[in-house]
Design a protein around this motif. Structure first.
Motif, PDB file in Angstrom:
ATOM      1  N   ALA A 218      -0.369  14.380  -6.676  1.00 40.32           N
ATOM      2  CA  ALA A 218      -0.616  13.561  -7.858  1.00 40.32           C
ATOM      3  C   ALA A 218      -0.834  14.424  -9.097  1.00 40.32           C
ATOM      4  N   GLU A 219      -1.622  15.490  -8.929  1.00 39.63           N
ATOM      5  CA  GLU A 219      -1.930  16.361 -10.070  1.00 39.63           C
ATOM      6  C   GLU A 219      -0.689  17.048 -10.608  1.00 39.63           C
ATOM      7  N   ASP A 221       2.543  16.046 -10.064  1.00 44.37           N
ATOM      8  CA  ASP A 221       3.676  15.111 -10.162  1.00 44.37           C
ATOM      9  C   ASP A 221       4.790  15.505  -9.193  1.00 44.37           C
ATOM     10  N   ASP A 248      -1.463   7.154   1.454  1.00 43.49           N
ATOM     11  CA  ASP A 248      -0.864   7.199   0.118  1.00 43.49           C
ATOM     12  C   ASP A 248      -1.149   5.895  -0.639  1.00 43.49           C
ATOM     13  N   THR A 249      -1.758   6.009  -1.813  1.00 41.39           N
ATOM     14  CA  THR A 249      -2.051   4.826  -2.637  1.00 41.39           C
ATOM     15  C   THR A 249      -1.240   4.790  -3.925  1.00 41.39           C
ATOM     16  N   SER A 250      -0.406   5.790  -4.153  1.00 43.65           N
ATOM     17  CA  SER A 250       0.337   5.847  -5.414  1.00 43.65           C
ATOM     18  C   SER A 250       1.824   6.139  -5.213  1.00 43.65           C
ATOM     19  N   ARG A 251       2.330   5.811  -4.038  1.00 42.50           N
ATOM     20  CA  ARG A 251       3.754   5.964  -3.733  1.00 42.50           C
ATOM     21  C   ARG A 251       4.238   7.400  -3.967  1.00 42.50           C
ATOM     22  N   ARG A 252       3.425   8.356  -3.570  1.00 42.81           N
ATOM     23  CA  ARG A 252       3.802   9.771  -3.658  1.00 42.81           C
ATOM     24  C   ARG A 252       4.617  10.213  -2.441  1.00 42.81           C
ATOM     25  N   GLN A 276       9.276   3.936  -3.841  1.00 49.12           N
ATOM     26  CA  GLN A 276       9.057   4.313  -5.231  1.00 49.12           C
ATOM     27  C   GLN A 276       9.917   3.443  -6.156  1.00 49.12           C
TER      28      GLN A 276
END
Length: 441
Positions: A218-219, A221, A248-252, A276
């Motif tokens: 996340a940090e 990208d 995963d909570t942010s579709r990474r 995504q």
């Protein structure tokens, strides 16, 4: 008039064809073929102990019954589903979504799943989509799976290696590599890894490391390409950890799945979960899975509906749980791993300065052994010829130098008796090569 032939030369073919990563698998298969009587502690394919040809027509009928009962298909539609090309994204996407929810706690829209021709195609589709120009690179664990390296070569996407350590992955080195790539003008698009019982090392990430990896992604990208062929095969005394995708909570996470080890590889069924969102130039958005299906439509058109139907039937017979479907296999692999580790301890007692050491994975197929000689292709052929034992040089899994004094052992397709005999032969080879160089043979 002399006619010119259409013969080619390597300088007029894609450069990847000269890359060692593309030649490794062929070489290892060729050695195994030349020494059919050797005990193979090399093969990473699943056990054949529970394969039964009589199961296949039953699986097919189970899937056809599902189409009629749950999907409302009539006989004509069932026939067309099996015999025609079929949907590019696949016909068992809903069953795979049920499986992911049942076994992994992953809740995904079935439309975010693309069923592929093995996981190898899934890797290729993702890398092909992410590779925009020559600034794009993919990070990968080293040592790592040669299939990812080969796919990256074929789409002209450079690999940036990230070191393994005793905790599975050196996350500090991952950050260093991300920053180094960007400093040199490159764009790190994704990081590929096998978090559970990796091929070739057998290493796994603990829960804290998984959460930290998601935070790093996340940090910085970064997408994470999570490949999970071995996650079900936890050792007897272990507890399965949640996948990265489940956390995963942010579709990474782009999740790469396969039924090769948990169903049967002959079906060639893999899949990718790509939920995504992709923004279009007009402000619209599509699923990444839909973009991948465009590439697939020009590569393999679709994945065999017959193969999907048979695999789907097996899923349905076990309420879409591959954990339940693999009860016997999980026990077999766990037993074999225990027997191999115990056998190594008996032959090379720790603390007696044998200069032989090995890791102790918590599951999966593979164990890495460090030896006091160069465990290369020459040593492999020598061991197969003189002692009748096969293993895999770890150097095949590095992009460049690495693993010269290590070999990989696999426990998936050997019996207890073969493990004992194979380790006896390996011990003789180690004693032989520890005392002299191969050049003097």
């Amino acid at each position: 008039m002399e006619l010119l032939t259409a013969d080619l030369s390597t300088d007029r073919l894609h450069a990847a064809l000269q890359d060692p990563a593309l030649a490794s698998m062929n070489f290892l298969n060729e050695v195994a073929g030349r020494f059919p009587e050797a005990i193979s502690l090399a093969a990473g394919r699943p056990s054949e102990d529970f394969f039964d040809v009589d199961d296949l027509p039953r699986y097919l009928k189970t899937f056809c019954d599902y189409l009629m009962a749950e999907r409302g298909a009539n006989a004509d539609l069932v026939r067309r589903t099996l015999f025609q090309y079929g949907r590019t994204k696949g016909i068992i996407h809903e069953l795979l979504a049920r499986n992911l929810d049942c076994d992994e706690g992953i809740d995904v829209d079935p439309e975010s799943i693309v069923v592929t021709v093995g996981c190898q195609e899934a890797m290729f589709l993702v890398l092909r989509a992410l590779r925009v120009d020559d600034r794009d690179v993919v990070l990968t664990v080293s040592p790592g799976y040669v299939g990812l390296a080969g796919a990256a070569r074929l789409v002209d996407m450079p690999l940036w290696p990230v070191r393994e350590n005793e905790d599975g992955i050196d996350l500090d080195h991952l950050v260093e590599q991300i920053e180094a790539a960007r400093t040199s003008g490159k764009r790190p698009r994704a990081f590929y890894l096998v978090p559970d019982f990796a091929n070739p090392s057998g290493a796994s990430l603990d829960l804290e490391a998984r959460r930290k990896l998601l935070a790093i992604a996340a940090e910085h990208d970064l997408l994470l390409l999570e490949d999970n062929p071995y996650g079900l095969f936890q050792a007897e005394d272990g507890q399965r950890l949640p996948t990265l995708k489940a956390l995963d909570t942010s579709r990474r996470v782009v999740y790469l799945g396969s039924l090769a080890k948990t169903c049967f590889p002959g079906a060639r069924i893999g899949y990718v979960v790509a939920d995504q969102r992709v923004a279009g130039p007009d402000g619209s958005a599509t699923l990444f899975a839909d973009e991948l299906s465009k590439i697939k439509s020009m590569l393999t058109v679709n994945t065999s509906p017959l193969a999907q139907a048979i695999a789907g039937g097996k899923l349905l017979e076990h309420d879409c749980s591959l954990v339940r479907a693999n009860t016997r296999e999980i026990q077999l692999y766990s037993r074999n791993l225990r027997l191999l580790l115990e056998g190594m301890s008996r032959r090379f007692p720790r603390g007696q300065n044998h200069q032989v050491s090995w890791n102790t994975p918590g599951g999966g197929f593979f164990v890495v052994v460090t030896v006091p000689f160069v465990a290369d292709d020459t040593a492999l052929e020598y061991g197969a010829s003189k002692y009748g034992v096969l293993w895999t040089p770890m150097s095949h899994f590095y992009d460049g130098r690495g693993g010269e004094n290590q070999l990989r052992l696999s426990v998936s397709v050997v019996s207890p008796d073969e493990i004992e005999a194979g380790l006896d032969r390996l011990a003789l080879l180690i004693a032989d090569l520890s005392g002299k160089e191969l050049s003097t043979q």
